[in-house]
Design a protein around this motif. Structure first.
Motif, PDB file in Angstrom:
ATOM      1  N   ALA A  64      -9.332   5.716  -5.438  1.00  0.00           N
ATOM      2  CA  ALA A  64      -9.824   6.104  -4.111  1.00  0.00           C
ATOM      3  C   ALA A  64      -8.817   6.996  -3.392  1.00  0.00           C
ATOM      4  CB  ALA A  64     -10.120   4.858  -3.280  1.00  0.00           C
ATOM      5  N   VAL A  65      -7.539   6.641  -3.485  1.00  0.00           N
ATOM      6  CA  VAL A  65      -6.486   7.444  -2.835  1.00  0.00           C
ATOM      7  C   VAL A  65      -6.431   8.843  -3.451  1.00  0.00           C
ATOM      8  CG1 VAL A  65      -3.983   7.681  -2.560  1.00  0.00           C
ATOM      9  CG2 VAL A  65      -5.096   5.484  -2.099  1.00  0.00           C
ATOM     10  N   LEU A 113      -8.729   0.679  -8.669  1.00  0.00           N
ATOM     11  CA  LEU A 113      -9.736   1.085  -7.684  1.00  0.00           C
ATOM     12  C   LEU A 113      -9.084   1.725  -6.461  1.00  0.00           C
ATOM     13  CD1 LEU A 113     -12.265  -1.899  -7.833  1.00  0.00           C
ATOM     14  CD2 LEU A 113     -12.444   0.361  -8.886  1.00  0.00           C
ATOM     15  N   THR A 114      -8.053   1.070  -5.963  1.00  0.00           N
ATOM     16  CA  THR A 114      -7.335   1.629  -4.800  1.00  0.00           C
ATOM     17  C   THR A 114      -6.701   2.964  -5.161  1.00  0.00           C
ATOM     18  OG1 THR A 114      -6.847  -0.597  -3.978  1.00  0.00           O
ATOM     19  CG2 THR A 114      -5.501   1.208  -3.133  1.00  0.00           C
ATOM     20  N   GLY A 115      -6.086   3.026  -6.330  1.00  0.00           N
ATOM     21  CA  GLY A 115      -5.445   4.269  -6.755  1.00  0.00           C
ATOM     22  C   GLY A 115      -6.434   5.399  -6.918  1.00  0.00           C
ATOM     23  N   MET A 154       0.826  -1.211   0.000  1.00  0.00           N
ATOM     24  CA  MET A 154       0.000   0.000   0.000  1.00  0.00           C
ATOM     25  C   MET A 154       0.865   1.268   0.000  1.00  0.00           C
ATOM     26  SD  MET A 154      -3.062   1.054  -0.163  1.00  0.00           S
ATOM     27  CE  MET A 154      -4.059   2.495   0.121  1.00  0.00           C
ATOM     28  N   ARG A 181      -3.422  -1.158  -9.711  1.00  0.00           N
ATOM     29  CA  ARG A 181      -4.490  -1.162  -8.694  1.00  0.00           C
ATOM     30  C   ARG A 181      -5.404   0.034  -8.950  1.00  0.00           C
ATOM     31  NH1 ARG A 181      -1.860  -2.508  -2.880  1.00  0.00           N
ATOM     32  NH2 ARG A 181      -4.070  -2.882  -2.453  1.00  0.00           N
ATOM     33  N   VAL A 206       2.053   2.078  -3.447  1.00  0.00           N
ATOM     34  CA  VAL A 206       1.025   2.731  -4.262  1.00  0.00           C
ATOM     35  C   VAL A 206       0.892   4.200  -3.872  1.00  0.00           C
ATOM     36  CG1 VAL A 206      -1.425   2.733  -4.857  1.00  0.00           C
ATOM     37  CG2 VAL A 206      -0.211   0.567  -4.616  1.00  0.00           C
TER      38      VAL A 206
END
Length: 288
Positions: free
Chosen positions: A150-151, A146-148, A1, A144, A4
């Motif tokens: 969101a961040v 979706l994670t990216g 994490m 990533r 990212v």
């Protein structure tokens, strides 16, 4: 994490820098913004606008380098240094010219506040994190998505929330929507807000701080038998909020109390009780 997060920081910083450069280089209000800023105090009025333009050019160049491949650690180091410079400048402006405009992300004239300093500190932290990145933001986002996403949305939302000059774009519409949904003139307790305002305006507490006030009612809330009403104000050159406490069970104006609270620190700078003392020295309020 962490990998990212580190890889995505150049995208966040680059977007902020390019947005800031847009104001400095292309806004027709750039000269007025520069003249309202602490640059006038720091380097003189004649050099304020050229320096403002040069800073915009630096922001645009570095922002573009951060967004475009390849991902170089030197770019992240330069971004961190620039963010440290922003933080130092805003600290200077807050200390020597507290009423000067930030001139950062909008043509809106807004003094440097704790939110502005926190935003600059966030950019310093983002730059330091970007130095640790081992790949480009495009690679991390593709791996990533979706994670990216969101961040990125979370970080940009924090930047916007920490930018007083952008309040007109999101905070004021939210306040208008709240007013439409809650009907503030009716009040939450059945006591009309207009009656509360009339009571406090007849009070000794209101008359003593009236020279400090800079707005009409900005917010209000009920707590038990009290209604609290907030006004924007200026006290000894600093932005504050005058919070009036009005009893809903006692219609007498002399029962109204007021506290003047520093917007930046939350410290109570002045507090006046409702009923004045029959004798003894009176606390003088000096108009700003």
């Amino acid at each position: 994490m962490i990998e990212v997060l580190a890889a995505l920081q150049p995208l966040v910083i680059g977007a902020v820098l390019i947005w800031s450069a847009r104001i400095k280089l292309f806004s027709r209000h750039a000269a007025a913004i520069a003249n309202r800023s602490a640059l006038v105090r720091l380097i003189g009025q004649r050099r304020a606008l050229p320096a403002y333009r040069v800073l915009g050019g630096i922001e645009l160049t570095l922002g573009a380098l951060l967004l475009l491949p390849p991902a170089l650690r030197l770019e992240a180091i330069a971004a961190t240094g620039l963010a440290v410079g922003f933080l130092a400048y805003l600290t200077y402006a807050r200390r020597v010219a507290p009423t000067s405009s930030c001139g950062c992300l909008s043509a809106q004239s807004t003094p440097v506040s704790g939110r502005s300093l926190t935003r600059a500190g966030l950019l310093v932290a983002a730059g330091a994190l970007a130095v640790l990145a081992t790949g480009g933001w495009w690679t991390a986002l593709a791996a990533r998505p979706l994670t990216g996403a969101a961040v990125l949305l979370a970080e940009l939302a924090v930047v916007v929330a920490l930018s007083p000059e952008l309040d007109a774009a999101w905070l004021l519409p939210l306040r208008r929507l709240r007013a439409q949904l809650t009907h503030p003139l009716r009040g939450g307790s059945g006591v009309p807000l207009l009656a509360t305002v009339q009571q406090l305006q007849l009070s000794q507490s209101y008359r003593r701080v009236a020279p400090l006030l800079r707005s009409d009612v900005r917010e209000h809330w009920d707590d038990g038998d009290w209604r609290f009403v907030g006004h924007a104000a200026l006290y000894q050159g600093r932005p504050v909020t005058a919070v009036f406490a009005v009893p809903m069970t006692d219609p007498e104006p002399d029962a109204v109390r007021v506290a003047v609270v520093d917007d930046a620190t939350g410290q109570t700078l002045l507090s006046l009780a409702g009923t004045p003392q029959p004798a003894g020295p009176r606390l003088a309020v000096v108009p700003a």
